[in-house]
Design a protein around this motif. Structure first.
Motif, PDB file in Angstrom:
ATOM      1  N   CYS A 159       0.760  -6.491  -1.698  1.00 12.23           N
ATOM      2  CA  CYS A 159       0.348  -7.024  -2.611  1.00 12.23           C
ATOM      3  C   CYS A 159       1.095  -8.050  -3.228  1.00 12.23           C
ATOM      4  O   CYS A 159       2.598  -7.863  -3.389  1.00 12.23           O
ATOM      5  CB  CYS A 159       0.191  -5.861  -3.736  1.00 12.23           C
ATOM      6  SG  CYS A 159      -0.069  -5.906  -5.301  1.00 12.23           S
ATOM      7  N   HIS A 161       0.918  -8.579  -6.674  1.00 13.10           N
ATOM      8  CA  HIS A 161       1.156  -8.434  -7.697  1.00 13.10           C
ATOM      9  C   HIS A 161       2.706  -7.589  -7.440  1.00 13.10           C
ATOM     10  O   HIS A 161       3.821  -7.355  -8.262  1.00 13.10           O
ATOM     11  CB  HIS A 161       0.228  -7.988  -8.293  1.00 13.10           C
ATOM     12  CG  HIS A 161      -1.177  -9.184  -8.696  1.00 13.10           C
ATOM     13  ND1 HIS A 161      -0.101  -9.995  -9.528  1.00 13.10           N
ATOM     14  CD2 HIS A 161      -2.002  -9.031  -8.222  1.00 13.10           C
ATOM     15  CE1 HIS A 161      -1.658 -10.768  -9.954  1.00 13.10           C
ATOM     16  NE2 HIS A 161      -2.737 -10.230  -8.913  1.00 13.10           N
ATOM     17  N   CYS A 162       2.318  -6.020  -6.969  1.00 11.33           N
ATOM     18  CA  CYS A 162       3.343  -5.353  -7.209  1.00 11.33           C
ATOM     19  C   CYS A 162       4.356  -4.974  -5.940  1.00 11.33           C
ATOM     20  O   CYS A 162       5.037  -4.297  -5.890  1.00 11.33           O
ATOM     21  CB  CYS A 162       2.725  -3.624  -7.726  1.00 11.33           C
ATOM     22  SG  CYS A 162       1.347  -2.943  -6.175  1.00 11.33           S
ATOM     23  N   CYS A 187      -5.957  -4.194  -4.350  1.00 15.02           N
ATOM     24  CA  CYS A 187      -4.473  -3.521  -4.392  1.00 15.02           C
ATOM     25  C   CYS A 187      -4.260  -2.348  -4.349  1.00 15.02           C
ATOM     26  O   CYS A 187      -5.142  -1.693  -5.719  1.00 15.02           O
ATOM     27  CB  CYS A 187      -3.038  -3.862  -4.691  1.00 15.02           C
ATOM     28  SG  CYS A 187      -1.456  -2.105  -4.543  1.00 15.02           S
ATOM     29  N   CYS A 190      -1.340  -1.110  -7.840  1.00 17.52           N
ATOM     30  CA  CYS A 190      -1.843  -1.594  -8.917  1.00 17.52           C
ATOM     31  C   CYS A 190      -3.081  -2.255  -9.762  1.00 17.52           C
ATOM     32  O   CYS A 190      -3.442  -2.762 -10.446  1.00 17.52           O
ATOM     33  CB  CYS A 190      -0.686  -2.922  -9.133  1.00 17.52           C
ATOM     34  SG  CYS A 190      -1.356  -3.533  -8.055  1.00 17.52           S
TER      35      CYS A 190
HETATM   36 ZN    ZN Z   1      -0.273  -4.296  -5.859  1.00 15.57          ZN
END
Ligand code: ZN
Length: 201
Positions: A159, A161-162, A187, A190
């Motif tokens: 992912c 983002h995280c 994801c 998140c």
């Molecule tokens: Zn994520």
């Protein structure tokens, strides 16, 4: 992993626990042949069976992977060696699978193109042309399906983002927009969607 050494160790520990191959097989809900395969060094238990096997044999996973009893001060060092060896093993298998996927993809595409071209160009009755085209498509669909199964299982998606790494569902792998091996997916951690890259580890 030294499978032969591990196999001998499994056998030794099983005998120490006074278990026959059949008894151990029953406890682990596997076949007697599977136990014999491990003991001969022709295979290693599935990840899900490692801990139950260790429990039955009264050894730690670390000892099982080393194929010997380990004393207190060696323990940490051996554990680290095992983790590194296991990771290398997984990485090697993942890379092999990803290469296999490319070969399978190319092969099924070639069959499709060859079938469609021959159906169009060769002097054949109409039914034979149809059979050829259907055959080409069936091969291609099978190829694509197995490619996607490999794509789903080999390695992880990361992912953006995280940075959580996850294995998607087959449905996600099938239907997500993708560019090469990068897929636009949600994801599971998140819950945000992003273009996720395939990572080997
Ligand atoms: Zn994520």
């Amino acid at each position: 992993m030294e499978l032969e050494k591990i196999g001998k160790f499994i056998k030794e520990m099983r005998k120490e626990k006074k278990l026959t191959q059949i008894e151990l097989a029953q406890k682990l809900e596997v076949s007697e042949k599977t136990i014999s395969k491990w003991e001969c060094g022709n295979g290693f238990p599935d990840t899900t069976l490692v801990l139950p096997l260790c429990k039955e044999l009264g050894v730690s996973a670390n000892e099982l992977l080393c194929g010997e009893k380990i004393s207190g001060n060696e323990y940490k060092e051996k554990a680290e060696e095992n983790i590194i060896a296991l990771n290398l093993d997984i990485e090697r298998k993942t890379k092999f699978l990803l290469t296999l996927e490319i070969v399978l993809g190319l092969f099924s595409t070639i069959i499709l193109v060859a079938a469609v071209l021959s159906a169009g160009l060769a002097l054949l009755p109409v039914w034979a042309r149809i059979v050829l085209i259907v055959f080409g498509f069936v091969c291609f669909m099978f190829g694509v399906h197995f490619c996607l199964v490999i794509e789903k299982d080999a390695g992880f998606y990361e992912c953006q983002h995280c940075h959580n790494k996850h294995v998607p569902t087959l449905k996600q792998t099938y239907f997500a927009m993708h560019f090469g091996r990068t897929r636009y997916m949600k994801c599971p951690k998140c819950k945000k969607s992003s273009w996720q890259k395939k990572v080997v580890k």
